[in-house]
Motif scaffolding. Structure first.
Motif, PDB file in Angstrom:
ATOM      1  N   GLN A  17       0.700  -1.319   0.027  1.00 30.17           N
ATOM      2  CA  GLN A  17       0.022   0.053   0.165  1.00 30.17           C
ATOM      3  C   GLN A  17       0.770   1.121   0.001  1.00 30.17           C
ATOM      4  OE1 GLN A  17      -3.388  -0.300   2.837  1.00 30.17           O
ATOM      5  NE2 GLN A  17      -2.854  -2.365   2.961  1.00 30.17           N
ATOM      6  N   LEU A  18       2.120   1.111   0.277  1.00 24.65           N
ATOM      7  CA  LEU A  18       2.973   2.303   0.305  1.00 24.65           C
ATOM      8  C   LEU A  18       3.958   2.440  -0.886  1.00 24.65           C
ATOM      9  CD1 LEU A  18       3.925   1.863   4.298  1.00 24.65           C
ATOM     10  CD2 LEU A  18       2.309   3.713   3.300  1.00 24.65           C
ATOM     11  N   LEU A  19       4.334   3.448  -1.072  1.00 22.28           N
ATOM     12  CA  LEU A  19       5.574   3.688  -1.959  1.00 22.28           C
ATOM     13  C   LEU A  19       6.828   2.594  -1.335  1.00 22.28           C
ATOM     14  CD1 LEU A  19       5.885   7.436  -2.900  1.00 22.28           C
ATOM     15  CD2 LEU A  19       4.744   5.695  -3.943  1.00 22.28           C
ATOM     16  N   SER A  20       7.535   2.208  -2.591  1.00 21.69           N
ATOM     17  CA  SER A  20       8.570   1.467  -2.006  1.00 21.69           C
ATOM     18  C   SER A  20       9.738   2.411  -1.431  1.00 21.69           C
ATOM     19  CB  SER A  20       9.363   0.909  -3.299  1.00 21.69           C
ATOM     20  OG  SER A  20       9.923   1.836  -3.958  1.00 21.69           O
ATOM     21  N   GLU A  21      10.772   1.779  -0.760  1.00 21.50           N
ATOM     22  CA  GLU A  21      11.645   2.825   0.033  1.00 21.50           C
ATOM     23  C   GLU A  21      12.473   3.544  -1.098  1.00 21.50           C
ATOM     24  OE1 GLU A  21      14.977   2.931   3.402  1.00 21.50           O
ATOM     25  OE2 GLU A  21      14.204   0.945   2.889  1.00 21.50           O
ATOM     26  N   SER A  22      12.660   3.241  -2.237  1.00 24.51           N
ATOM     27  CA  SER A  22      13.432   3.938  -3.390  1.00 24.51           C
ATOM     28  C   SER A  22      12.386   5.099  -3.703  1.00 24.51           C
ATOM     29  CB  SER A  22      14.037   3.154  -4.204  1.00 24.51           C
ATOM     30  OG  SER A  22      15.108   2.329  -3.991  1.00 24.51           O
ATOM     31  N   GLN A  23      11.183   4.738  -3.959  1.00 25.68           N
ATOM     32  CA  GLN A  23      10.244   5.618  -4.539  1.00 25.68           C
ATOM     33  C   GLN A  23       9.868   6.853  -3.345  1.00 25.68           C
ATOM     34  OE1 GLN A  23       7.236   2.807  -5.051  1.00 25.68           O
ATOM     35  NE2 GLN A  23       7.067   3.333  -7.501  1.00 25.68           N
ATOM     36  N   THR A  24       9.859   6.336  -2.249  1.00 31.50           N
ATOM     37  CA  THR A  24       9.813   7.262  -1.016  1.00 31.50           C
ATOM     38  C   THR A  24      11.112   8.288  -0.884  1.00 31.50           C
ATOM     39  OG1 THR A  24       8.460   5.606   0.287  1.00 31.50           O
ATOM     40  CG2 THR A  24       9.560   7.320   1.355  1.00 31.50           C
ATOM     41  N   ARG A  25      12.311   7.685  -0.941  1.00 27.05           N
ATOM     42  CA  ARG A  25      13.476   8.626  -0.915  1.00 27.05           C
ATOM     43  C   ARG A  25      13.488   9.517  -2.102  1.00 27.05           C
ATOM     44  NH1 ARG A  25      16.910   7.234   3.060  1.00 27.05           N
ATOM     45  NH2 ARG A  25      16.586   5.315   4.217  1.00 27.05           N
ATOM     46  N   GLY A  26      12.945   9.164  -3.337  1.00 24.96           N
ATOM     47  CA  GLY A  26      12.873  10.200  -4.362  1.00 24.96           C
ATOM     48  C   GLY A  26      11.964  11.167  -4.120  1.00 24.96           C
ATOM     49  N   PHE A  27      10.872  10.832  -3.644  1.00 20.39           N
ATOM     50  CA  PHE A  27       9.562  11.716  -3.289  1.00 20.39           C
ATOM     51  C   PHE A  27       9.974  12.752  -2.287  1.00 20.39           C
ATOM     52  CE2 PHE A  27       5.690  13.292  -1.997  1.00 20.39           C
ATOM     53  CZ  PHE A  27       4.939  13.374  -2.850  1.00 20.39           C
ATOM     54  N   ILE A  28      10.692  12.221  -1.189  1.00 21.86           N
ATOM     55  CA  ILE A  28      11.015  13.378  -0.143  1.00 21.86           C
ATOM     56  C   ILE A  28      12.422  13.897  -0.856  1.00 21.86           C
ATOM     57  CG2 ILE A  28      12.346  13.088   2.132  1.00 21.86           C
ATOM     58  CD1 ILE A  28      10.892  10.401   2.688  1.00 21.86           C
ATOM     59  N   THR A  29      13.120  13.459  -1.473  1.00 20.36           N
ATOM     60  CA  THR A  29      14.168  14.386  -2.114  1.00 20.36           C
ATOM     61  C   THR A  29      13.393  15.459  -2.876  1.00 20.36           C
ATOM     62  OG1 THR A  29      15.896  12.628  -1.990  1.00 20.36           O
ATOM     63  CG2 THR A  29      16.191  14.503  -3.627  1.00 20.36           C
ATOM     64  N   ALA A  30      12.704  15.084  -3.622  1.00 20.43           N
ATOM     65  CA  ALA A  30      11.722  16.422  -4.273  1.00 20.43           C
ATOM     66  C   ALA A  30      11.293  17.350  -3.395  1.00 20.43           C
ATOM     67  CB  ALA A  30      10.685  15.717  -5.377  1.00 20.43           C
ATOM     68  N   MET A  31      10.692  16.665  -2.238  1.00 14.98           N
ATOM     69  CA  MET A  31      10.132  17.620  -1.276  1.00 14.98           C
ATOM     70  C   MET A  31      11.333  18.356  -0.651  1.00 14.98           C
ATOM     71  SD  MET A  31       6.736  17.552  -1.409  1.00 14.98           S
ATOM     72  CE  MET A  31       7.255  17.645  -3.072  1.00 14.98           C
ATOM     73  N   ALA A  32      12.172  17.811  -0.315  1.00 18.34           N
ATOM     74  CA  ALA A  32      13.460  18.560   0.497  1.00 18.34           C
ATOM     75  C   ALA A  32      14.453  19.697  -0.544  1.00 18.34           C
ATOM     76  CB  ALA A  32      14.415  17.624   0.748  1.00 18.34           C
ATOM     77  N   ALA A  33      14.292  19.274  -1.817  1.00 22.91           N
ATOM     78  CA  ALA A  33      14.606  20.322  -2.776  1.00 22.91           C
ATOM     79  C   ALA A  33      13.630  21.476  -3.152  1.00 22.91           C
ATOM     80  CB  ALA A  33      15.007  19.587  -4.201  1.00 22.91           C
ATOM     81  N   ALA A  34      12.513  21.206  -2.939  1.00 27.86           N
ATOM     82  CA  ALA A  34      11.501  22.201  -3.202  1.00 27.86           C
ATOM     83  C   ALA A  34      11.981  23.840  -2.660  1.00 27.86           C
ATOM     84  CB  ALA A  34      10.278  21.996  -2.723  1.00 27.86           C
ATOM     85  N   PRO A  35      11.675  24.718  -3.459  1.00 25.48           N
ATOM     86  CA  PRO A  35      11.962  26.210  -3.036  1.00 25.48           C
ATOM     87  C   PRO A  35      11.316  26.690  -1.772  1.00 25.48           C
ATOM     88  CG  PRO A  35      10.854  26.180  -5.142  1.00 25.48           C
ATOM     89  CD  PRO A  35      10.822  24.669  -4.887  1.00 25.48           C
ATOM     90  N   HIS A  36       9.983  26.053  -1.817  1.00 27.84           N
ATOM     91  CA  HIS A  36       9.286  26.607  -0.518  1.00 27.84           C
ATOM     92  C   HIS A  36       9.193  25.498   0.299  1.00 27.84           C
ATOM     93  CE1 HIS A  36       9.036  30.772  -1.934  1.00 27.84           C
ATOM     94  NE2 HIS A  36       8.597  30.264  -2.976  1.00 27.84           N
TER      95      HIS A  36
END
Length: 192
Positions: A17-36
């Protein structure tokens, strides 16, 4: 990668039901890189498909998961802002498949996460700006790594040594994403 996130994803029902660990880390990286900064409470549900109800059996499980996500976000944000971000463990090139499954999944998660912050990026780095080329370059790299077969074919059609180009793309991602995050941070601070 033994972490609270890895441990939770060992539960087969949750893993489905959850994103895989690698998908999760990619998603989080996008959120961490976000300008705001976008509060994790606004995007956490995307980890389980955006459903209102989480797939966790207890509040404690959800809290453990949320804490693991926030911890990864904090580590990733710091690494991006200090220029020390590196591909997570398991992300690599692969002789047979061009990229490891972890690289493909990380790239997929990154592109999904980018969609949430897309308006902020496009406002900060509009299409006709010099900065947009950096943003476009980073997105292109992740798109190529997500779909390496088509990328290799396109590179070959352009007369490039696809495999050499691919390795160059993969190796350049850490520098590019750190640079993009730092540039976005500088632009946001200049606007304040």
């Amino acid at each position: 990668m033994s972490s609270p996130l890895s441990e939770l994803l060992q539960d087969r029902q949750l893993a489905e039901q959850l994103l895989s660990e690698s998908q999760t880390r990619g998603f989080i990286t996008a959120m961490a890189a976000a300008p705001h900064l976008i509060n994790p409470s606004e995007w956490l549900a995307f980890m389980w498909g955006g459903e209102e109800t989480s797939p966790f059996a207890s509040h404690e499980e959800l809290e453990t998961y949320a804490n693991a996500i926030v911890e990864i976000w904090n580590q990733t944000r710091e690494a991006l802002l200090t220029g020390t971000w590196q591909w997570p463990e398991g992300c690599a090139l692969d002789d047979k498949e061009l990229v490891s499954e972890a690289t493909r999944e990380f790239s997929e998660g990154m592109l999904q996460g980018w969609q949430l912050a897309r308006d902020d990026w496009e406002t900060l780095m509009p299409e006709d700006s010099e900065d947009n080329a950096l943003l476009g370059g980073v997105l292109l790299c992740f798109s190529l790594l997500y779909d390496p077969e088509n990328a290799l074919e396109a590179l070959s059609q352009e007369g490039a040594d696809g495999l050499a180009q691919f390795e160059e793309i993969f190796q350049s991602v850490p520098t590019m994403i750190c640079g993009l995050t730092l540039r976005a941070q500088a632009l946001v601070e200049a606007q304040e």
